[in-house]
Design a protein around this motif. Structure first.
Motif, PDB file in Angstrom:
ATOM      1  N   VAL A 134      44.978  43.935  49.295  1.00  0.00           N
ATOM      2  CA  VAL A 134      46.235  42.597  48.373  1.00  0.00           C
ATOM      3  C   VAL A 134      45.363  41.925  47.620  1.00  0.00           C
ATOM      4  CG1 VAL A 134      47.220  40.729  49.856  1.00  0.00           C
ATOM      5  CG2 VAL A 134      46.831  43.030  50.946  1.00  0.00           C
ATOM      6  N   ALA A 135      44.651  41.148  47.806  1.00  0.00           N
ATOM      7  CA  ALA A 135      42.932  40.136  46.667  1.00  0.00           C
ATOM      8  C   ALA A 135      43.545  41.126  45.303  1.00  0.00           C
ATOM      9  CB  ALA A 135      42.321  39.786  46.856  1.00  0.00           C
ATOM     10  N   THR A 136      43.764  42.630  45.584  1.00  0.00           N
ATOM     11  CA  THR A 136      43.390  42.920  44.280  1.00  0.00           C
ATOM     12  C   THR A 136      44.634  44.310  43.966  1.00  0.00           C
ATOM     13  OG1 THR A 136      42.592  45.217  45.258  1.00  0.00           O
ATOM     14  CG2 THR A 136      41.124  43.299  44.573  1.00  0.00           C
ATOM     15  N   GLY A 137      45.618  44.301  44.028  1.00  0.00           N
ATOM     16  CA  GLY A 137      46.336  44.877  44.335  1.00  0.00           C
ATOM     17  C   GLY A 137      47.283  46.017  44.853  1.00  0.00           C
ATOM     18  N   ARG A 138      45.658  46.990  45.452  1.00  0.00           N
ATOM     19  CA  ARG A 138      46.029  48.424  45.439  1.00  0.00           C
ATOM     20  C   ARG A 138      47.089  48.077  46.695  1.00  0.00           C
ATOM     21  NH1 ARG A 138      40.315  47.478  44.985  1.00  0.00           N
ATOM     22  NH2 ARG A 138      40.241  46.841  47.588  1.00  0.00           N
TER      23      ARG A 138
END
Length: 310
Positions: free
Chosen positions: A44-48
């Motif tokens: 979630v933090a990296t946008g994956r």
């Protein structure tokens, strides 16, 4: 061009209670299993992943500490919704089972089935999830998990409903990145719903009266605190983060006034989640669940002295 399908990361493999929670949020995206709960936060933090589902609290075992610590530590991940899943455990064996000597499940699953395990003298073997325990069960083991796992992994059902407490539930959070959360929540300020908020409060001054000051601020501002848990600042003995669940949202005047008061006292604050309040609190108070040995007004003097050690 067709828009990409949103993805919803969850602690896998298929068949976990977290998977069931993800399936209860179909509008949020296609569930994607991940091997570790920290992977869900990282995705979630990296946008994956567009969003993620994580277990946060069991009605039997309390807060899921690794998940709680992860959301406290995450810089850009925040909760925007919650869902509650009924939790019941079945016991499964491998198709080529021999006389079992071990039982395997997630640590919370093992704890919720402790009486059944003890009655059979099995050695507990923790797994990363209940579904992983079922998927990887060995012939000498019993695996504990949701009923769905038996069919998913071709297992033999040894027993059903082996949990210690009927009616147990686990609460899950839907998490997304902070900027997406700001946009989503800004569009919902005017909704006539009740809200709940998770807040991390880190006092910079320690000593007598710190927690009393914080809780007094809630009373002064008329904000209900429904839950409080402490987590240590890493490698800082005697210093804590207070993780509070409260009734309200940060844009509501009485909650905003509370936040301003805490900031004015020198505390560090971090919003961990804002989401609509869901029904699910047990009606009434079951006195049979009060810790054994507790005393109340009206208990005889000898019992009070014994239990309170005064």
């Amino acid at each position: 061009m067709r828009a990409p399908v949103a993805s919803l990361a969850y602690l896998g493999p298929e068949g976990t209670f977290t998977h069931a929670a993800a399936l209860a949020l179909p509008a949020r995206g296609t569930p994607v299993p991940r091997p570790l709960v920290t992977d869900v936060y990282d995705d979630v933090a990296t946008g994956r992943a567009d969003a993620g589902v994580v277990a946060i609290e069991s009605s039997v075992e309390g807060y899921v500490v690794p998940s709680l610590d992860a959301i406290v530590a995450a810089r850009d991940v925040v909760a925007v919704d919650e869902v509650t899943v009924e939790v019941a455990f079945d016991a499964f064996t491998h198709p080529s089972a021999v006389s079992p000597t071990e039982v395997t499940a997630h640590p919370h699953g093992l704890a919720q089935c402790a009486a059944w395990i003890a009655a059979r003298g099995l050695t507990a073997v923790p797994a990363s999830s209940n579904a992983a325990a079922c998927r990887d069960v060995q012939p000498h083991q019993v695996a504990l998990g949701p009923a769905l796992c038996g069919e998913l992994y071709g297992l033999t059902t040894l027993a059903t409903g082996v949990q210690d407490f009927a009616g147990a539930r686990t609460r899950f959070l839907l998490v997304t990145d902070r900027e997406a959360a700001r946009t989503e929540l800004a569009s919902r300020h005017d909704e006539s719903v009740s809200w709940r908020m998770m807040l991390a409060i880190t006092p910079h001054e320690i000593g007598p009266g710190v927690l009393a000051r914080i809780t007094a601020a809630f009373g002064e501002r008329g904000v209900n605190m429904s839950s409080l848990i402490t987590r240590p600042l890493k490698a800082q003995e005697g210093t804590y983060v207070f993780v509070v669940t409260l009734d309200g949202a940060p844009w509501e005047p009485h909650v905003r006034a509370l936040l301003a008061q805490l900031l004015g006292a020198g505390d560090s604050l971090k919003t961990l989640g804002v989401f609509p309040a869901r029904a699910g609190t047990d009606a009434g108070f079951d006195t049979s669940r009060v810790p054994a040995g507790s005393v109340r007004a009206g208990s005889d003097d000898a019992t009070v002295a014994r239990e309170l050690l005064w």
